[in-house]
Write an enzyme that holds these catalytic residues in place. Structure first.
Site, PDB file in Angstrom:
ATOM      1  N   LYS A  87      42.730  36.183  34.152  1.00 51.94           N
ATOM      2  CA  LYS A  87      42.428  35.464  35.392  1.00 51.94           C
ATOM      3  C   LYS A  87      41.508  34.289  35.064  1.00 51.94           C
ATOM      4  CE  LYS A  87      41.760  37.373  39.977  1.00 51.94           C
ATOM      5  NZ  LYS A  87      41.032  38.395  40.721  1.00 51.94           N
TER       6      LYS A  87
HETATM    7  C1  E4P Z   1      41.665  38.256  44.032  1.00 50.95           C
HETATM    8  O1  E4P Z   1      42.273  38.590  43.042  1.00 50.95           O
HETATM    9  C2  E4P Z   1      40.299  38.637  44.362  1.00 50.95           C
HETATM   10  O2  E4P Z   1      39.918  39.695  43.504  1.00 50.95           O
HETATM   11  C3  E4P Z   1      40.108  39.163  45.743  1.00 50.95           C
HETATM   12  O3  E4P Z   1      41.330  39.308  46.434  1.00 50.95           O
HETATM   13  C4  E4P Z   1      39.024  38.530  46.519  1.00 50.95           C
HETATM   14  O4  E4P Z   1      38.920  39.174  47.754  1.00 50.95           O
HETATM   15  P1  E4P Z   1      37.640  39.059  48.684  1.00 50.95           P
HETATM   16  O5  E4P Z   1      37.691  37.736  49.379  1.00 50.95           O
HETATM   17  O6  E4P Z   1      37.782  40.191  49.652  1.00 50.95           O
HETATM   18  O7  E4P Z   1      36.432  39.176  47.801  1.00 50.95           O
END
Ligand code: E4P
Length: 216
Positions: A87
């Protein structure tokens, strides 16, 4: 549409996996911290533990924000397990890194995406997944689901292979709405997934069927 679970909690990953509908896992540094996973060695081990539960892509996020640092971390993460997807944040150095990693056969998930322009750059760089954060957009009075539809439409016009991974999902309706507008993947906490199961008429109907079966 693929279902990923967005957590670093091993029990929740197991529970979703046991349902038989799980295609992968996404994590981020905040989710790792929430589970108390600290220190490089523990973090890397935790990714391997996740890979050993789920048969699918597991996103592991880099911390570096410079090109050389991102590449170093990404190669380290990718070497951990064949299921790892690196990522990388949507920043200038991140786009360059995604382009390079793609050329090396390393899968990437471009994270922290909030606009169609960013999603076009991620696709041009060859990202395996692009992660628009729909809940965080909704939080600032912007239509997150509409962005998923816009990106899916643009990608279809140019046959971009990058998969649209709807992230920051807050509730079950987000999942249904993302399915309607063509998301390739949804990543969500366990509750919105389990929420899809629920309907009061199912419970009432089942109760009556079981009661009638008992009647002589
Ligand atoms: C995406 O891969 C992130 O880990 C995640 O969906 C972020 O979500 P949040 O806005 O609830 O922190």
């Amino acid at each position: 549409m693929k279902f990923f679970i967005d957590t670093a909690n091993l029990d929740q990953i197991r529970e979703a996996n046991d349902l038989g509908i799980l295609d992968g896992v996404t994590t981020n540094p905040s989710l790792m911290a929430k589970e108390g996973i600290k220190g490089e060695e523990n973090i890397l081990k935790h990714y391997i533990d996740i890979c050993n539960i789920v048969d699918g892509d597991v996103s592991a996020e880099v911390i570096a924000t410079d090109f050389a640092g991102i590449i170093r971390e990404a190669e380290n993460l990718a070497a951990l397990h064949p299921q790892i997807v690196v990522k990388v944040p949507m920043i200038k150095e991140g786009v360059k890194a995604i382009k390079y990693l793609t050329s090396q056969g390393i899968k990437t998930n471009c994270t922290l995406v909030f606009s169609a322009g960013q999603a076009i750059l991620a696709a041009k760089a060859g990202a395996t997944y692009v992660s628009p954060f729909i809940g965080r957009l909704d939080d600032v009075s912007t239509d997150g689901v509409a962005l998923i539809g816009q990106i899916a439409h643009i990608y279809s016009l140019y046959n971009f292979e990058t998969q649209v991974l709807a992230a920051s999902i807050r509730h079950s309706m987000h999942i249904i709405s993302c399915a309607e507008v063509g998301a390739d993947v949804v990543t969500c906490p366990l509750d919105p997934i389990l929420g899809l199961l629920k309907h009061p008429l199912t419970d009432i109907g089942l109760e009556k069927f079981l009661a009638d079966h008992k009647k002589k």
